[in-house]
Design a protein around this motif. Structure first.
Motif, PDB file in Angstrom:
ATOM      1  N   CYS A 147       0.829  -1.221   0.000  1.00 24.46           N
ATOM      2  CA  CYS A 147       0.000   0.000   0.000  1.00 24.46           C
ATOM      3  C   CYS A 147       0.862   1.269   0.000  1.00 24.46           C
ATOM      4  CB  CYS A 147      -0.935   0.003   1.207  1.00 24.46           C
ATOM      5  SG  CYS A 147      -0.051   0.228   2.756  1.00 24.46           S
ATOM      6  N   ASP A 152       2.873   2.208   2.468  1.00 22.27           N
ATOM      7  CA  ASP A 152       3.270   2.583   3.835  1.00 22.27           C
ATOM      8  C   ASP A 152       4.531   1.815   4.222  1.00 22.27           C
ATOM      9  OD1 ASP A 152       1.109   4.234   4.096  1.00 22.27           O
ATOM     10  OD2 ASP A 152      -0.149   2.722   5.059  1.00 22.27           O
ATOM     11  N   CYS A 165      -1.049   3.997   8.613  1.00 15.25           N
ATOM     12  CA  CYS A 165      -2.314   4.384   9.244  1.00 15.25           C
ATOM     13  C   CYS A 165      -2.363   3.964  10.722  1.00 15.25           C
ATOM     14  CB  CYS A 165      -3.445   3.693   8.501  1.00 15.25           C
ATOM     15  SG  CYS A 165      -3.332   1.894   8.656  1.00 15.25           S
ATOM     16  N   THR A 181      -1.895   0.360  11.413  1.00 14.69           N
ATOM     17  CA  THR A 181      -0.496  -0.061  11.314  1.00 14.69           C
ATOM     18  C   THR A 181       0.236   0.225  12.621  1.00 14.69           C
ATOM     19  OG1 THR A 181      -0.664   0.640   9.031  1.00 14.69           O
ATOM     20  CG2 THR A 181       1.503   0.032   9.797  1.00 14.69           C
ATOM     21  N   HIS A 205      -8.282  -3.412   6.398  1.00 15.39           N
ATOM     22  CA  HIS A 205      -7.037  -3.056   7.090  1.00 15.39           C
ATOM     23  C   HIS A 205      -6.303  -4.290   7.623  1.00 15.39           C
ATOM     24  CE1 HIS A 205      -6.672   1.304   7.013  1.00 15.39           C
ATOM     25  NE2 HIS A 205      -7.990   1.302   6.926  1.00 15.39           N
ATOM     26  N   HIS A 216      -4.344  -5.987   5.983  1.00 16.02           N
ATOM     27  CA  HIS A 216      -2.981  -5.959   5.424  1.00 16.02           C
ATOM     28  C   HIS A 216      -2.019  -5.170   6.318  1.00 16.02           C
ATOM     29  CE1 HIS A 216      -4.507  -2.089   3.942  1.00 16.02           C
ATOM     30  NE2 HIS A 216      -3.249  -1.719   3.958  1.00 16.02           N
ATOM     31  N   CYS A 217      -2.517  -4.395   7.259  1.00 12.12           N
ATOM     32  CA  CYS A 217      -1.635  -3.636   8.151  1.00 12.12           C
ATOM     33  C   CYS A 217      -0.892  -4.612   9.083  1.00 12.12           C
ATOM     34  CB  CYS A 217      -2.432  -2.615   8.949  1.00 12.12           C
ATOM     35  SG  CYS A 217      -3.452  -1.562   7.902  1.00 12.12           S
ATOM     36  N   LEU A 220       1.890  -6.060   7.030  1.00 16.11           N
ATOM     37  CA  LEU A 220       3.065  -5.173   6.947  1.00 16.11           C
ATOM     38  C   LEU A 220       3.952  -5.370   8.181  1.00 16.11           C
ATOM     39  CD1 LEU A 220       4.702  -2.828   5.727  1.00 16.11           C
ATOM     40  CD2 LEU A 220       3.158  -1.242   6.881  1.00 16.11           C
TER      41      LEU A 220
HETATM   42 FE1  FES Z   1      -1.112   0.770   4.587  1.00 13.90          FE
HETATM   43 FE2  FES Z   1      -2.289   0.260   6.941  1.00 13.90          FE
HETATM   44  S1  FES Z   1      -3.118   1.328   5.226  1.00 13.90           S
HETATM   45  S2  FES Z   1      -0.434  -0.527   6.168  1.00 13.90           S
END
Ligand code: FES
Length: 146
Positions: A57, A59, A82, A85, A123, A125-126, A129
């Protein structure tokens, strides 16, 4: 506007923001992103390995680990992502401190999501990450050791 009125205005504004967040995220997640745990880069001497990773995304997250005898003694993170995250990074550090590298490597995004009592679908996927950043940090540590 008097100082007291201003303080009152700020309080109301904060409450409005938090109420809005609570329509979307659960209370545990909202608390964690307003009071992140283990946030920030520690002093150099407390970092055994660090790694930055950019998620799909866009980030990024960075993990800073202090490792001794295969144990993660200290874990810190920062992110430009976000609120979810921030909560995922916080939760990850809470779950790995004092644990073995094997344990940290065995964690999957679903473990973080579950510990966060469920991120909204868009969310999830946060947590991914956070896991990718952690796992790559450990890979880097192992690679540099050989
Ligand atoms: Fe990108 Fe949360 S929106 S990691």
């Amino acid at each position: 506007m008097s100082e007291e009125d201003f303080d009152e205005y700020v309080k109301k504004l904060q409450k409005t923001i938090i109420d809005k967040e609570l329509e979307y995220y659960n209370e545990y997640v909202v608390n964690l992103f307003h009071n992140p745990k283990n946030w920030g880069k520690p002093p150099e001497e407390e970092i055994t390995v660090w790694h930055a990773y950019e998620g799909p995304c866009g980030d990024t997250m960075q993990f800073f680990l202090k490792i001794r005898d295969n144990i993660i003694e200290k874990a810190n993170f920062i992110t430009d992502g976000c609120g979810a995250t921030v909560a995922a990074g916080s939760q990850t550090t809470l779950m790995i401190e004092g644990k073995t590298l094997d344990f940290a490597e065995s964690l999957v995004p679903e473990d973080i999501d579950k510990a966060l009592k469920g991120l909204p679908e868009d969310h999830k996927h946060c947590a991914e990450l956070s896991m990718r950043t952690l796992h790559r940090s450990i890979e880097k540590y192992k690679y540099n050791k050989v």
